[in-house]
Enzyme design. Structure first.
Site, PDB file in Angstrom:
ATOM      1  NE  ARG A 125      -4.462  -0.143  -2.545  1.00  7.88           N
ATOM      2  CZ  ARG A 125      -5.034   0.492  -1.286  1.00  7.88           C
ATOM      3  NH1 ARG A 125      -4.633   1.669  -1.939  1.00  7.88           N
ATOM      4  NH2 ARG A 125      -3.793  -0.220  -0.458  1.00  7.88           N
TER       5      ARG A 125
ATOM      6  CG  ASP B 295      -8.781  -0.150  -1.855  1.00  7.53           C
ATOM      7  OD1 ASP B 295      -8.251  -0.254  -2.074  1.00  7.53           O
ATOM      8  OD2 ASP B 295      -9.175   1.293  -1.807  1.00  7.53           O
TER       9      ASP B 295
ATOM     10  CG  ASP C 143      -1.600   1.306   1.055  1.00  2.00           C
ATOM     11  OD1 ASP C 143      -1.677   2.164  -0.008  1.00  2.00           O
ATOM     12  OD2 ASP C 143      -2.440   0.667   2.759  1.00  2.00           O
TER      13      ASP C 143
ATOM     14  CG  HIS D  57     -12.078   7.043  -6.319  1.00  2.02           C
ATOM     15  ND1 HIS D  57     -13.143   7.013  -5.395  1.00  2.02           N
ATOM     16  CD2 HIS D  57     -10.783   6.319  -5.014  1.00  2.02           C
ATOM     17  CE1 HIS D  57     -12.791   7.040  -4.253  1.00  2.02           C
ATOM     18  NE2 HIS D  57     -11.131   6.314  -4.210  1.00  2.02           N
TER      19      HIS D  57
ATOM     20  CG  ASP E  83     -14.122   4.226  -0.221  1.00  6.37           C
ATOM     21  OD1 ASP E  83     -13.127   4.163   0.494  1.00  6.37           O
ATOM     22  OD2 ASP E  83     -13.216   5.490  -0.462  1.00  6.37           O
TER      23      ASP E  83
ATOM     24  CG  ASP F  83      -3.690   5.638  -3.164  1.00  3.69           C
ATOM     25  OD1 ASP F  83      -4.976   5.045  -3.553  1.00  3.69           O
ATOM     26  OD2 ASP F  83      -4.017   5.061  -1.440  1.00  3.69           O
TER      27      ASP F  83
END
Length: 921
Positions: free
Chosen positions: A576, A517, A258, A650, A404, A592
């Site tokens: 993701r 996610d 991440d 997004h 979300d 991101d």
């Protein structure tokens, strides 16, 4: 918004900072990477053991020995159908089994056949089809030849390493006369790289300690591409499409992490890891799929290339030849050597050989190829309804609204916030009545809260991942204290999948789709923001062995749940984290990113790399997840996103709202135009994805896929092809009024004819041409010789366009001919796999336009019809046209000039009808 203190701090850090490199390891901080890089090239200790060869119809097996320690390994080299080989190397008698991947391949590969002959000079020759493998015994090496030309070499650099499992050595007993370990006799001092490296048996990173109960167990192997000039692949990285040499830098890293607001032009690991690499030169393309899900680093060698890729391309074009061919060195923390050699020889051959192994994206529902609107978060039911209504008010099409994590009750998945989303079924119905869909997020971190059914069930049934002490692992993520289902446990996967069934998740419907996610998995307080490597999964496997597969297995559970929820509706999932084969279950996005021009450019480069690695269904957050794009950046991002396979806007929770109507009117209109253009091309997108599932080729392609001899095109990653029909060079730089578009050559100095899709201007340029590009312009070109299907009646949602008529755009080549295809079905169900579809080829030749049904057994009969045929590039002026159809009377048709094209208006025939149209001059 209810957030724990940890989550709030993490959220603030995400929004305020660029990536903190200190949170992530370098190769020098990774013991196994250090060890593998210390191997001396050119002096491999590995050799075949004489007298151990076994020959079968499709493979050979033999023993391999490490002459430094006499440890034995078993080797199998297998020929597969489709010009592919597989090499497997494992310990012959390991202390315990080593991990083998079971879930990346779509099925067991189909074996080929071989012929084996021995040479007196320490060589074994295995022939399969037009390819052969020459295995050298001492030192061990394999050379692959095609038509007597060396295409690929394994261990030519001698960098192979295979650390066998062993018991931890105990220090010698201390004696009265020798209490100082520095004074031990030389014969007991460390002699191997493993013994010399302090991280071999346990390792620290920041405050985290990795116990490494199995000790050093790395595997590594080098691959040389003698005919190649560039290497590409091994996504996911925010870097150029062509891989850069790694001498003096860190290798490329494959370790799902991440990483928010990731750096550009970086070899750092990101959310996905697909360990496939390609070497490409003018004569052939060769691929290597390294099937290993543990942490992996990849060194790239290119001795004559500068760190700047473009300077190396200049060298190639000017005729200089590398002193050594490009090579790649794969280094993995654990597992076995399980590698597939994809011998092409063309780029599309190699791409298909990979998808033959790992699968393709199944044909998605058509609405998923349309426009998606998301942010973290739409506040409540009223907000969702308002956004949907505003799209209608401003006449902007939109198919899906996304929610979300804030829709849940306190970050507990499979629940709804009882105050903000009191009537979820009514909200969903309001959308579906308009032809729209809802997608909600479901992540793998499970809130540790007493009374939460999911947590209680996982605790009671023992379904959580364990720490090294055998207790349920606890980490921190958005809910605060969280545990993570052991998704490698079949019972845990089934439990997770069961929660999607409508009898369990009663507040959703079968039309609600899912977003997975944070599935790397993300653990805010873990090492490198992920799970401890010495955690333990089902079967006793440590997390280090399977890390890059965690998100993949999570997708399998979600896909299973949605498939059982409604067996005849194609699931849609966005992920993701991903690995080889994840394309069979979900679309992916690039994570991101942030609102700047560099990240806009990166979206194309990253999706190109994913596409050649089997992942065609790729997109990026339009506008950037972090930050607030200005009007110019946002509209240019919409224009780019309109031609990427997955199109979703997004944004982060702390960004300003950025729905199109919140920008100035001229900006809104340009965004509206870009979205509407996406909708007009939906028949093409749908056809391309059907052909991707059917044939295995990527939807989005680098220029070298169809122009493999054009060296100038090798490194181009600011434009791309959609199949071989469209060339896209969107504007991705600030403040420019023109862009250079490169039109490739076929290798003979000649190129294709291209036509600007806006005005059908004919372009015969080979090389760069400067194209005016004001804020309204998206430079897109249709190849001469192609036919593209479109729909030009744009409605609020793609689902409402199902029965609308088609337009066919016919762009002629130098021979005044063109071909193209169109695929039609019910756009939703699996009935197409039972023959309920139309797959049509159209052809224009010698002044006659006609259709042909590729699969005569198909039974589908759509209500749609053919409204217009636009013919571009005619050298003669047609006066009229004659229609002959199988179910209609012959008719004379008008042919009207329209700018640079001629339009045959209203043929009025059904799409399932045979016909021909002959131009009259």
């Amino acid at each position: 918004m209810k957030l724990t203190l940890v989550a709030i701090l993490f959220c603030i850090l995400q929004f305020a900072l660029t990536v903190d490199r200190s949170n992530f390891k370098t190769c020098d901080q990774s013991s196994f990477c250090r060890r593998c890089r210390k191997v001396t090239p050119g002096d491999s200790p590995f050799a075949l053991v004489p007298g151990t060869l076994n020959i079968y119809s499709d493979s050979i097996t033999t023993d391999l020995v490490n002459r430094e320690n006499n440890h034995l390994f078993s080797l199998k080299l297998e020929a597969l159908q489709g010009n592919t080989f597989r090499l497997l190397i494992d310990e012959k008698t390991p202390l315990k089994p080593r991990y083998r991947v079971n879930d990346a391949l779509k099925s067991n590969p189909v074996p080929g056949t071989i012929k084996v002959s021995e040479r007196a000079d320490n060589e074994l020759v295995i022939t399969s089809g037009t390819s052969k493998a020459v295995v050298t015994g001492t030192p061990f090496k394999i050379d692959f030849y095609q038509n007597e030309k060396l295409s690929l070499s394994i261990n030519a650099k001698g960098l192979m390493r295979f650390e066998h499992l062993r018991k931890k050595p105990q220090p010698p007993a201390e004696t009265e006369n020798n209490e100082n370990p520095d004074e031990l006799p030389k014969e007991v001092l460390p002699k191997s790289i493993e013994d010399e490296d302090p991280g071999s048996w346990e390792e620290n990173f920041k405050s985290h300690h990795d116990t490494k109960p199995n000790g050093p167990e790395a595997v590594a192997l080098d691959f040389t591409f003698p005919q190649a000039e560039v290497l590409f692949g091994i996504p996911e990285h925010a870097d150029s499409f062509v891989l850069k040499p790694t001498a003096g830098t860190d290798p490329y890293r494959l370790y799902n992490l991440d990483v928010f607001e990731y750096e550009l032009d970086s070899k750092m690991a990101l959310y996905g890891s697909i360990p496939v690499i390609y070497g490409h030169g003018p004569e052939e393309t060769i691929g290597v799929y390294w099937q290993n899900p543990s942490e992996t680093w990849v060194d790239v060698f290119n001795s004559n290339a500068e760190k700047n890729v473009m300077s190396s391309i200049v060298n190639f074009v000017s005729g200089s030849r590398q002193t050594e061919p490009p090579a790649a060195h794969f280094m993995s923390e654990s597992g076995i050597v399980d590698v597939f050699l994809l011998l092409g020889p063309s780029p599309l051959d190699a791409f298909k050989q990979y998808t033959d192994l790992t699968g393709t994206a199944p044909l998605p529902q058509l609405f998923t190829l349309a426009y998606h609107q998301s942010r973290w978060n739409y506040n409540d039911e009223q907000d969702v309804n308002s956004v949907s209504n505003k799209f209608d008010e401003h006449d902007i099409p939109m198919d899906t609204i996304w929610l979300d994590i804030e829709y849940t009750d306190g970050k507990k998945y499979f629940t709804w916030d009882p105050h903000k989303f009191q009537h979820p079924l009514e909200m969903i119905k309001n959308l579906t009545t308009l032809g729209r869909h809802l997608t909600i997020i479901i992540d793998p971190h499970i809130k540790r809260e007493s009374g939460y059914f999911f947590h209680q069930d996982c605790t009671d049934r023992g379904l959580y991942t364990k720490n090294r002490d055998g207790h349920d692992y606890e980490g921190w993520c958005w809910p605060g204290s969280s545990s993570y289902p052991d998704i490698f446990n079949p019972e845990a996967r089934k439990y997770f999948a069961d929660q999607y069934l409508l009898e369990n998740f009663k507040t959703t419907t079968k039309d609600v789709m899912i977003w997975n996610d944070m599935n790397e998995p993300s653990v805010f307080n873990g090492p490198e923001i992920t799970m401890l490597k010495d955690n333990v999964h089902f079967g006793g496997w440590e997390h280090r062995h399977i890390h890059n597969l965690y998100g993949h297995m999570y997708l399998m559970a979600t896909f299973d749940g949605l498939s059982r929820r409604d067996p005849n509706q194609r699931p849609f999932i966005l992920t993701r984290s991903h690995f080889a084969g994840s394309q069979r279950y979900a679309a992916m996005w690039t994570g991101d990113n942030k609102a700047d021009w560099g990240h806009l450019e990166a979206s194309v480069k990253m999706c190109l790399s994913e596409a050649v690695a089997g992942y065609s269904f790729c997109g990026a957050d339009i506008g950037g997840f972090f930050g607030n794009p200005d009007a110019e950046l946002l509209l240019r991002w919409y224009q780019t996103g309109a031609f990427l396979p997955f199109m979703r806007a997004h944004a982060h929770i702390d960004t300003k709202r950025r729905e199109p109507w919140l920008y100035p009117e001229d900006t809104k209109q340009i965004i509206r135009s870009a979205i509407r253009e996406r909708y007009s091309y939906l028949p093409l997108w749908y056809t391309m994805f059907y052909e991707h599932e059917r044939d295995g080729y990527p939807v989005m392609r680098p220029l070298l896929a169809h122009y493999p001899k054009d060296k100038n095109a090798f490194a181009i990653d600011n434009e791309f092809l959609l199949q071989d029909r469209l060339l896209v060079r969107s504007v991705m730089q600030q403040g420019v009024s023109k862009v250079d578009v490169y039109f490739p050559t076929k290798g003979d100095g000649k190129g294709d004819i291209w036509y600007d899709v806006d005005d059908y201007r004919k372009i015969t340029t080979v090389g760069h041409e400067s194209i005016p590009a004001d804020l309204k312009k998206i430079p897109v070109y249709q190849r001469g010789g192609s036919i593209i299907p479109k729909k030009e009646r744009i409605r609020r949602a793609a689902t409402l366009m199902k029965d609308d008529p088609y337009t066919l755009i016919v762009c002629l080549d130098a021979n005044q001919s063109a071909k193209g295809t169109l695929y039609i079905d019910d756009e939703k169900s699996f009935e197409y796999r039972k023959g309920q579809y139309l797959y049509i080829e159209y052809e224009f030749k010698n002044g006659v336009f006609k259709n042909r049904f590729i699969d005569n057994k198909s039974k589908y009969s759509p209500r749609s019809w053919l409204e217009r045929i636009v013919i571009v590039g005619l050298e003669k002026v047609p006066k009229s046209a004659k229609l002959k159809a199988s179910k209609s009377d012959a008719a004379d048709l008008e042919v009207l000039p329209q700018g640079n094209a001629y339009v045959i208006r209203k043929p009025g025939i059904g799409m399932a009808e045979d016909f021909s149209i002959t131009l009259k001059y």
